[in-house]
Design a protein around this motif. Sequence first.
Motif, mmCIF file in Angstrom:
data_model
loop_
_atom_site.group_PDB
_atom_site.id
_atom_site.type_symbol
_atom_site.label_atom_id
_atom_site.label_comp_id
_atom_site.label_asym_id
_atom_site.label_seq_id
_atom_site.Cartn_x
_atom_site.Cartn_y
_atom_site.Cartn_z
ATOM 1 N N UNK A 15 0.828 -1.206 0.000
ATOM 2 C CA UNK A 15 0.000 0.000 0.000
ATOM 3 C C UNK A 15 0.860 1.253 0.000
ATOM 4 N N UNK A 16 1.906 1.268 0.817
ATOM 5 C CA UNK A 16 2.778 2.447 0.872
ATOM 6 C C UNK A 16 3.456 2.685 -0.474
ATOM 7 N N UNK A 17 3.884 1.600 -1.110
ATOM 8 C CA UNK A 17 4.513 1.729 -2.431
ATOM 9 C C UNK A 17 3.512 2.244 -3.459
ATOM 10 N N UNK A 18 2.282 1.731 -3.404
ATOM 11 C CA UNK A 18 1.238 2.184 -4.327
ATOM 12 C C UNK A 18 0.954 3.675 -4.132
ATOM 13 N N UNK A 19 0.811 4.103 -2.883
ATOM 14 C CA UNK A 19 0.504 5.513 -2.604
ATOM 15 C C UNK A 19 1.574 6.425 -3.174
ATOM 16 N N UNK A 20 2.828 6.041 -3.007
ATOM 17 C CA UNK A 20 3.927 6.850 -3.546
ATOM 18 C C UNK A 20 3.851 6.919 -5.068
ATOM 19 N N UNK A 21 3.699 5.784 -5.721
ATOM 20 C CA UNK A 21 3.675 5.763 -7.186
ATOM 21 C C UNK A 21 2.444 6.477 -7.728
ATOM 22 N N UNK A 22 1.301 6.291 -7.066
ATOM 23 C CA UNK A 22 0.097 6.957 -7.547
ATOM 24 C C UNK A 22 0.190 8.466 -7.339
ATOM 25 N N UNK A 23 0.832 8.902 -6.254
ATOM 26 C CA UNK A 23 1.004 10.341 -6.019
ATOM 27 C C UNK A 23 1.826 10.965 -7.129
ATOM 28 N N UNK A 24 2.855 10.273 -7.578
ATOM 29 C CA UNK A 24 3.666 10.775 -8.694
ATOM 30 C C UNK A 24 2.839 10.811 -9.981
ATOM 31 N N UNK A 25 2.028 9.769 -10.207
ATOM 32 C CA UNK A 25 1.154 9.767 -11.385
ATOM 33 C C UNK A 25 0.156 10.906 -11.304
ATOM 34 N N UNK A 26 -0.449 11.112 -10.123
ATOM 35 C CA UNK A 26 -1.423 12.188 -9.957
ATOM 36 C C UNK A 26 -0.798 13.545 -10.262
ATOM 37 N N UNK A 27 0.417 13.762 -9.789
ATOM 38 C CA UNK A 27 1.123 15.017 -10.079
ATOM 39 C C UNK A 27 1.236 15.227 -11.582
ATOM 40 N N UNK A 28 1.625 14.175 -12.303
ATOM 41 C CA UNK A 28 1.772 14.280 -13.757
ATOM 42 C C UNK A 28 0.423 14.511 -14.435
ATOM 43 N N UNK A 29 -0.615 13.811 -13.981
ATOM 44 C CA UNK A 29 -1.931 13.957 -14.598
ATOM 45 C C UNK A 29 -2.490 15.361 -14.419
ATOM 46 N N UNK A 30 -2.267 15.960 -13.269
ATOM 47 C CA UNK A 30 -2.732 17.329 -13.046
ATOM 48 C C UNK A 30 -2.018 18.295 -13.986
ATOM 49 N N UNK A 31 -0.728 18.056 -14.183
ATOM 50 C CA UNK A 31 0.035 18.901 -15.114
ATOM 51 C C UNK A 31 -0.505 18.753 -16.537
#
Length: 242
Positions: A15-31
């Motif tokens: 879960x911790x690994x997923x949260x980190x990777x998804x947070x990076x994806x979310x940052x890119x998607x917002x951009x």
Amino acid sequence: MRIVKLDPSLLISQDRSFILKFSLLEHDLLHFFENKDYEHAHEHIDQFFRDCALQDLSSEVVLQSLIGLVGGLTNISFFTHLNIAHFLELRLAFIKFLSSQNLKIEDFRDILFDIVQTFFSYNDEPTRNVDFSRVSKQVALTAYYINMHRYERLRIDQIFATLNLDKKYTLTRFRAELGFSVTQYIRHVKMTEAKNLLLNTSMSIGKIAQILKFYDTANFSREFFKEYAVSPRKYRQLNRLV
């Protein structure tokens, strides 16, 4: 809506690994959302699923991540001066939908794509509205003619011949004053009408393609996807769900 507090100390390593990777994806998607770049958003989502293992994930972590993405995309709409009411309605609809689901990990990919495609489909719409009082006579006449003849097969040469306008000069002025080409505006007007027909009539996609004078259903679907980053069928399904 239920409020869930996730205690980081209780999260398993997946879960911790997923949260980190998804947070990076979310940052890119917002951009990409802010810059209306669906192509790269799609590529980054594909890369995320190639790199991220989904086995043994907590469905609650995935659910909260999706809700967070919906909120982030809505916030971007405030800063980019889009139609805020549409995005707020979309946010409420997706949160209601997500909160009512018994989310399964195998549904995560499809739901993520639905969220991104739908938000991006709303993103382009305000950029091609023409304020006829602020453009030259030639540009206003061209845009007005296109709006009034959206059910016809529109050809640039025919438009300018009918309006008795110089083609080269008007094409240049149109792009300079509005920031997009006449061809792009024709597609936008037809696609806007297509959205109206998809949501407010029971006509088949083939019939809509026919009355808007596309060559065939496949051509119509390709052009619709270019404009809104979602297929006509998926757009109808998602908005009827909302």
